[in-house]
Motif scaffolding. Structure first.
Motif, PDB file in Angstrom:
ATOM      1  N   GLY A   1       0.801  -1.208   0.000  1.00 50.79           N
ATOM      2  CA  GLY A   1       0.000   0.000   0.000  1.00 50.79           C
ATOM      3  C   GLY A   1       0.835   1.261   0.000  1.00 50.79           C
ATOM      4  O   GLY A   1       1.894   1.324   0.642  1.00 50.79           O
TER       5      GLY A   1
ATOM      6  N   TRP B   1       2.179   2.657  -2.802  1.00 50.19           N
ATOM      7  CA  TRP B   1       3.144   2.713  -3.894  1.00 50.19           C
ATOM      8  C   TRP B   1       2.709   3.677  -5.001  1.00 50.19           C
ATOM      9  O   TRP B   1       3.553   4.202  -5.734  1.00 50.19           O
ATOM     10  CB  TRP B   1       3.336   1.327  -4.502  1.00 50.19           C
ATOM     11  N   LEU B   2       1.415   3.930  -5.116  1.00 49.81           N
ATOM     12  CA  LEU B   2       0.892   4.695  -6.241  1.00 49.81           C
ATOM     13  C   LEU B   2       1.474   6.111  -6.305  1.00 49.81           C
ATOM     14  O   LEU B   2       1.734   6.650  -7.381  1.00 49.81           O
ATOM     15  CB  LEU B   2      -0.630   4.753  -6.150  1.00 49.81           C
TER      16      LEU B   2
ATOM     17  N   ASP C   1      -4.298  -0.009  -5.489  1.00 49.50           N
ATOM     18  CA  ASP C   1      -3.484   0.321  -4.317  1.00 49.50           C
ATOM     19  C   ASP C   1      -4.391   0.168  -3.105  1.00 49.50           C
ATOM     20  O   ASP C   1      -5.417   0.856  -2.997  1.00 49.50           O
ATOM     21  CB  ASP C   1      -2.928   1.748  -4.414  1.00 49.50           C
TER      22      ASP C   1
ATOM     23  N   PRO D   1      -3.852   4.048  -0.725  1.00 50.76           N
ATOM     24  CA  PRO D   1      -3.179   5.112  -1.494  1.00 50.76           C
ATOM     25  C   PRO D   1      -2.797   6.330  -0.672  1.00 50.76           C
ATOM     26  O   PRO D   1      -1.944   7.112  -1.096  1.00 50.76           O
ATOM     27  CB  PRO D   1      -4.225   5.470  -2.551  1.00 50.76           C
TER      28      PRO D   1
ATOM     29  N   SER E   1      -9.242   3.659  -4.340  1.00 55.10           N
ATOM     30  CA  SER E   1      -8.006   3.478  -5.105  1.00 55.10           C
ATOM     31  C   SER E   1      -8.186   3.932  -6.552  1.00 55.10           C
ATOM     32  O   SER E   1      -7.256   4.488  -7.151  1.00 55.10           O
ATOM     33  CB  SER E   1      -7.565   2.011  -5.055  1.00 55.10           C
TER      34      SER E   1
END
Length: 479
Positions: free
Chosen positions: A303, A305-306, A327, A330, A357
């Motif tokens: 979680g 990473w976006l 994600d 987010p 997400s």
């Protein structure tokens, strides 16, 4: 007085046989024999030498023999590929020439590489696919297992760990030995696909093949990525770590960081079945500044990473394939950032039920001009409230989105004032009869429109008059 007369000699006694005459007068015999030989030579017609016969029709029966190899190669290279593949059946010469024209090959038998026959038969290869050769498949099996990443034959004995047990994959030493031979035989190699290679095997390829530009690694791990870092001119990379039912491998932030520091000229990157987090994606964005396309397939990212995508400043295309989530966490909107150069967003076979997400994804892609949804689950009318974030969309493609209705589509399209192209296929809840006048006016202003939403009604219209679709009453009779 006595007179004495000279004594008269007796004449030669007569010869009784002709042979005596010939033998006695040997000089005459030699003259006669010579005359006979001379006469026989003058009357003798010389026989034509079989080696000197120039029968022109037989000599030029194969008129291509009059052409040099270089000229014939130029002629064969101009032929369509559909006709070129059968040229090797003409003769052995054409077989060898055809092999020199082949540039791409999928290897099915690993022994063909190890024995050296590959280099003799196809001396000018620049694209080699070793995936099937690295897997030991039963030859007489009629079971073909197809995955979006790989396709191979298997037998009925399925391993508890999956369809492809460890014994069916070549060992690392065998693969490395083959890669070393391949690199020495093809120094101009540009594209390579391989399974279960190690760091040493990839290093040999990097040293011998400086022109390598595209690489696809199956069963990849963090340690293997050290060898990839030596490929200075690598531009396209596809990493396949975990494939359900086939093989399990780990690619984490460590491997992504090694990759980012070594391959700074990457233009396209695909991560399939790879793990990672914010740190790994950030490293790629900071180091690979030429990256234009990023594809995530069935990713296992942590979680948060976006938001790291904001470091990919030159990213133009972002694709998600077979992802169960975008994600899971987010984070707040103010920490997301955006991709300023992003133009295309593609989602294929993805779970879009988590609206938070999806909203975060659209915030990251607010500058996007092209959006494609293909067979995505959870895409419904709630998308209209999210789609308004991206107001510069010029092309929208919807395929297999069965939850989206005509009303939801209209609300989305009305929020995009710059829309020019629309494609709607196999969206069964979008009906022709529900199209409003406002939507019709919008359709008339588009430059391109593909409208095939209701596949069932289209099928019935195509079958009209054929008698099919009437519960079989026409085709089945009572006995």
């Amino acid at each position: 007085m006595m007179t004495f007369s000279p004594e008269k000699r007796d004449p030669d006694p007569p010869l009784k046989r002709w042979s005596d005459l010939w033998l006695k007068n040997k000089k005459s015999l030699d003259q006669v024999v010579f005359a006979m030989k001379l006469q026989s030579l003058t009357n003798l017609k010389p026989e034509p030498d079989k080696n000197l016969v120039f029968d022109r029709p037989k000599l030029v029966a194969d008129r291509t023999l009059l052409l040099s190899d270089e000229l014939l190669l130029q002629i064969l290279s101009k032929m369509p590929k559909s006709q070129r593949n059968s040229n090797f059946l003409v003769s052995k010469r054409w077989l060898n020439l055809q092999g020199r024209l082949v540039r791409s090959l999928k290897l099915l038998d690993w022994k063909f590489l190890v024995s050296g026959r590959l280099f003799v038969r196809f001396p000018n290869l620049i694209h080699v696919d070793l995936v099937h050769g690295c897997v030991i498949s039963p030859r007489n099996s009629g079971i073909l297992l197809t995955h979006k990443m790989v396709s191979l034959h298997i037998d009925s004995n399925v391993s508890p760990t999956g369809f492809l047990p460890e014994t069916r994959i070549l060992s690392v030493d065998e693969v490395d030995s083959g890669l070393k031979s391949l690199a020495s035989g093809y120094p101009n190699l540009r594209k390579l696909m391989v399974v279960s290679a190690s760091e040493l095997g990839l290093l040999s390829v990097a040293e011998e093949c400086p022109t390598l530009q595209e690489l696809e690694l199956h069963r990849c791990s963090d340690q293997v990525l050290r060898g990839i870092a030596a490929c200075q001119n690598l531009q396209i990379l596809k990493l396949i770590g975990n494939v359900d039912g086939f093989y399990v491998s780990l690619v984490s932030d460590i491997g992504l960081t090694i990759l980012a520091q070594g391959c700074r000229r990457l233009v396209k990157l695909e991560l399939s079945g790879c793990e990672g987090s914010y740190d790994g994606i950030r490293a790629i964005g900071q180091c690979c500044q030429m990256l234009e396309e990023l594809t995530l397939t069935n990713h296992r990212m942590e979680g948060g990473w976006l938001s790291a995508l904001s470091y990919c400043e030159n990213l133009k295309t972002l694709k998600f394939q077979s992802c169960k989530r975008i994600d899971c966490d987010p984070g707040p909107d103010e920490h997301l950032g955006s991709c300023p150069a992003l133009e295309r967003l593609h989602l294929e076979r993805c779970q879009l039920r988590d609206k938070q997400s999806v909203r975060s994804l659209f915030l990251m892609c607010e500058t996007v001009r092209e959006i494609v949804f293909q067979n995505c689950w959870g895409l419904d009318n709630d998308l209209s409230s999210i789609a308004g974030i991206c107001r510069r969309v010029k092309f929208l493609s919807l395929e297999g989105c069965s939850l989206l209705t005509t009303q939801g589509l209209e609300s989305i399209l009305l929020s995009w004032k710059e829309l020019q192209r629309l494609r709607v296929v196999a969206c069964n809840n979008i009906k022709d009869g529900e199209v409003t006048p406002v939507l019709s006016i919008l359709f008339s202003s588009l430059k391109e429109l593909m409208w095939r939403p209701d596949t069932k009604s289209q099928l019935l219209s195509n079958l009209a008059g054929t008698g099919m679709g009437k519960k079989g009453g026409r085709f089945f009779k009572k006995m």
